[in-house]
Design a protein around this motif. Sequence first.
Motif, PDB file in Angstrom:
ATOM      1  N   LEU A  22     -21.248 -27.354  17.737  1.00 30.88           N
ATOM      2  CA  LEU A  22     -21.720 -26.722  16.309  1.00 30.88           C
ATOM      3  C   LEU A  22     -20.708 -27.026  15.270  1.00 30.88           C
ATOM      4  O   LEU A  22     -20.975 -27.069  14.090  1.00 30.88           O
ATOM      5  N   SER A  23     -19.453 -26.920  15.579  1.00 26.76           N
ATOM      6  CA  SER A  23     -18.286 -27.321  14.595  1.00 26.76           C
ATOM      7  C   SER A  23     -17.067 -28.049  15.182  1.00 26.76           C
ATOM      8  O   SER A  23     -16.270 -27.815  15.186  1.00 26.76           O
ATOM      9  N   PRO A  24     -17.439 -29.436  15.209  1.00 26.34           N
ATOM     10  CA  PRO A  24     -16.674 -30.428  15.677  1.00 26.34           C
ATOM     11  C   PRO A  24     -15.456 -30.637  14.552  1.00 26.34           C
ATOM     12  O   PRO A  24     -14.347 -30.897  15.041  1.00 26.34           O
ATOM     13  N   ASP A  25     -15.603 -30.290  13.381  1.00 22.64           N
ATOM     14  CA  ASP A  25     -14.295 -30.073  12.639  1.00 22.64           C
ATOM     15  C   ASP A  25     -13.284 -29.393  12.647  1.00 22.64           C
ATOM     16  O   ASP A  25     -12.119 -29.488  12.215  1.00 22.64           O
ATOM     17  N   LEU A  26     -13.373 -28.332  13.858  1.00 23.09           N
ATOM     18  CA  LEU A  26     -12.738 -27.149  14.043  1.00 23.09           C
ATOM     19  C   LEU A  26     -12.147 -27.751  15.512  1.00 23.09           C
ATOM     20  O   LEU A  26     -11.781 -26.799  16.283  1.00 23.09           O
ATOM     21  N   SER A  27     -12.041 -28.552  16.037  1.00 24.49           N
ATOM     22  CA  SER A  27     -11.523 -29.602  17.276  1.00 24.49           C
ATOM     23  C   SER A  27     -10.543 -30.482  17.021  1.00 24.49           C
ATOM     24  O   SER A  27     -10.624 -31.532  17.224  1.00 24.49           O
ATOM     25  N   PRO A  28      -9.320 -29.892  16.786  1.00 25.62           N
ATOM     26  CA  PRO A  28      -8.366 -30.970  16.767  1.00 25.62           C
ATOM     27  C   PRO A  28      -8.144 -31.651  18.069  1.00 25.62           C
ATOM     28  O   PRO A  28      -7.204 -32.852  17.976  1.00 25.62           O
ATOM     29  N   ILE A  29      -8.278 -31.051  19.166  1.00 21.36           N
ATOM     30  CA  ILE A  29      -7.935 -31.546  20.509  1.00 21.36           C
ATOM     31  C   ILE A  29      -8.328 -33.039  20.595  1.00 21.36           C
ATOM     32  O   ILE A  29      -7.934 -33.971  21.315  1.00 21.36           O
ATOM     33  N   GLU A  30      -9.558 -33.333  19.983  1.00 25.49           N
ATOM     34  CA  GLU A  30      -9.837 -34.864  20.078  1.00 25.49           C
ATOM     35  C   GLU A  30      -8.874 -35.673  19.556  1.00 25.49           C
ATOM     36  O   GLU A  30      -9.025 -36.711  20.130  1.00 25.49           O
ATOM     37  N   HIS A  31      -8.591 -35.400  18.375  1.00 22.10           N
ATOM     38  CA  HIS A  31      -7.350 -36.500  17.847  1.00 22.10           C
ATOM     39  C   HIS A  31      -6.274 -36.306  18.962  1.00 22.10           C
ATOM     40  O   HIS A  31      -5.603 -37.502  18.755  1.00 22.10           O
ATOM     41  N   LEU A  32      -5.698 -35.316  19.394  1.00 21.75           N
ATOM     42  CA  LEU A  32      -4.941 -35.086  20.342  1.00 21.75           C
ATOM     43  C   LEU A  32      -4.861 -36.149  21.279  1.00 21.75           C
ATOM     44  O   LEU A  32      -4.093 -36.962  21.733  1.00 21.75           O
ATOM     45  N   TRP A  33      -6.035 -36.211  21.937  1.00 22.01           N
ATOM     46  CA  TRP A  33      -6.516 -36.931  22.977  1.00 22.01           C
ATOM     47  C   TRP A  33      -6.445 -38.497  22.703  1.00 22.01           C
ATOM     48  O   TRP A  33      -5.880 -39.285  23.609  1.00 22.01           O
ATOM     49  N   ASP A  34      -6.880 -38.626  21.654  1.00 21.07           N
ATOM     50  CA  ASP A  34      -7.011 -39.939  21.157  1.00 21.07           C
ATOM     51  C   ASP A  34      -5.363 -40.497  21.062  1.00 21.07           C
ATOM     52  O   ASP A  34      -5.103 -41.693  21.440  1.00 21.07           O
ATOM     53  N   GLU A  35      -4.410 -39.697  20.282  1.00 20.86           N
ATOM     54  CA  GLU A  35      -3.068 -40.029  20.475  1.00 20.86           C
ATOM     55  C   GLU A  35      -2.408 -40.229  21.868  1.00 20.86           C
ATOM     56  O   GLU A  35      -1.776 -41.162  21.859  1.00 20.86           O
ATOM     57  N   LEU A  36      -2.841 -39.260  22.700  1.00 20.69           N
ATOM     58  CA  LEU A  36      -2.297 -39.552  24.033  1.00 20.69           C
ATOM     59  C   LEU A  36      -2.794 -40.758  24.607  1.00 20.69           C
ATOM     60  O   LEU A  36      -2.112 -41.628  25.308  1.00 20.69           O
ATOM     61  N   ASN A  62       4.374 -35.093  26.647  1.00 15.84           N
ATOM     62  CA  ASN A  62       5.580 -34.381  26.284  1.00 15.84           C
ATOM     63  C   ASN A  62       6.311 -34.975  24.820  1.00 15.84           C
ATOM     64  O   ASN A  62       7.130 -34.510  24.312  1.00 15.84           O
ATOM     65  N   ASN A  63       5.896 -36.383  24.710  1.00 15.03           N
ATOM     66  CA  ASN A  63       6.616 -37.114  23.660  1.00 15.03           C
ATOM     67  C   ASN A  63       5.839 -36.920  22.346  1.00 15.03           C
ATOM     68  O   ASN A  63       6.283 -37.832  21.198  1.00 15.03           O
ATOM     69  N   ILE A  64       4.584 -36.486  22.210  1.00 14.00           N
ATOM     70  CA  ILE A  64       3.725 -36.451  21.046  1.00 14.00           C
ATOM     71  C   ILE A  64       4.511 -35.383  20.191  1.00 14.00           C
ATOM     72  O   ILE A  64       5.016 -34.249  20.519  1.00 14.00           O
ATOM     73  N   PRO A  65       5.126 -35.832  19.009  1.00 17.43           N
ATOM     74  CA  PRO A  65       5.754 -35.100  17.936  1.00 17.43           C
ATOM     75  C   PRO A  65       4.863 -33.834  17.717  1.00 17.43           C
ATOM     76  O   PRO A  65       3.803 -33.742  17.410  1.00 17.43           O
ATOM     77  N   GLN A  66       5.826 -32.582  17.672  1.00 20.61           N
ATOM     78  CA  GLN A  66       5.410 -31.428  17.043  1.00 20.61           C
ATOM     79  C   GLN A  66       4.749 -31.471  15.695  1.00 20.61           C
ATOM     80  O   GLN A  66       3.725 -30.842  15.123  1.00 20.61           O
ATOM     81  N   ALA A  67       5.446 -32.350  14.836  1.00 14.09           N
ATOM     82  CA  ALA A  67       4.833 -32.717  13.381  1.00 14.09           C
ATOM     83  C   ALA A  67       3.224 -32.950  13.399  1.00 14.09           C
ATOM     84  O   ALA A  67       2.546 -32.747  12.767  1.00 14.09           O
ATOM     85  N   ARG A  71       0.303 -31.402  11.902  1.00 18.04           N
ATOM     86  CA  ARG A  71      -0.679 -32.041  11.201  1.00 18.04           C
ATOM     87  C   ARG A  71      -2.161 -31.646  11.409  1.00 18.04           C
ATOM     88  O   ARG A  71      -3.046 -31.733  10.551  1.00 18.04           O
ATOM     89  N   LEU A  72      -2.470 -31.588  12.738  1.00 21.74           N
ATOM     90  CA  LEU A  72      -3.906 -31.377  13.203  1.00 21.74           C
ATOM     91  C   LEU A  72      -4.296 -30.019  13.073  1.00 21.74           C
ATOM     92  O   LEU A  72      -5.393 -29.619  12.604  1.00 21.74           O
ATOM     93  N   ILE A  73      -3.355 -29.024  13.297  1.00 22.14           N
ATOM     94  CA  ILE A  73      -3.742 -27.716  13.111  1.00 22.14           C
ATOM     95  C   ILE A  73      -3.749 -26.978  11.547  1.00 22.14           C
ATOM     96  O   ILE A  73      -4.391 -26.075  11.240  1.00 22.14           O
ATOM     97  N   GLY A  74      -2.707 -27.655  10.887  1.00 28.22           N
ATOM     98  CA  GLY A  74      -2.410 -27.042   9.671  1.00 28.22           C
ATOM     99  C   GLY A  74      -3.782 -26.905   8.645  1.00 28.22           C
ATOM    100  O   GLY A  74      -4.048 -25.768   8.220  1.00 28.22           O
TER     101      GLY A  74
END
Length: 93
Positions: A22-36, A62-67, A71-74
């Motif tokens: 119901l709220s996919p805009d609050l799911s930053p994990i999808e962008h993180l999986w894409d980056e991985l 472990n190599n995904i930068p915290q920055a 940017r996903l969570i901010g």
Amino acid sequence: MPRLGQNDHDRAVGMVQAGPALSPDLSPIEHLWDELDKHIRRHHHPPISVNQLRAALVEEWNNIPQAFIQRLIGPMRRKLPAVINSRGGHTRY
């Protein structure tokens, strides 16, 4: 930045309990999986076994930068009122 009141909080909690669909805009994990996925695909020698894939995933995670993660969570604080107003539907995010 608008402040959230108790009613907004209660509605947000209800949406989260109803399910993330119901709220996919609050799911930053999808962008993180894409980056991985992008990191894994850049390997010169793609993993050919489950153990190699597991090791590559841990290494690249472990190599995904915290920055990048920040940017996903901010923007969540900005997104939450938009999602509440759309009752969990589509937003501009």
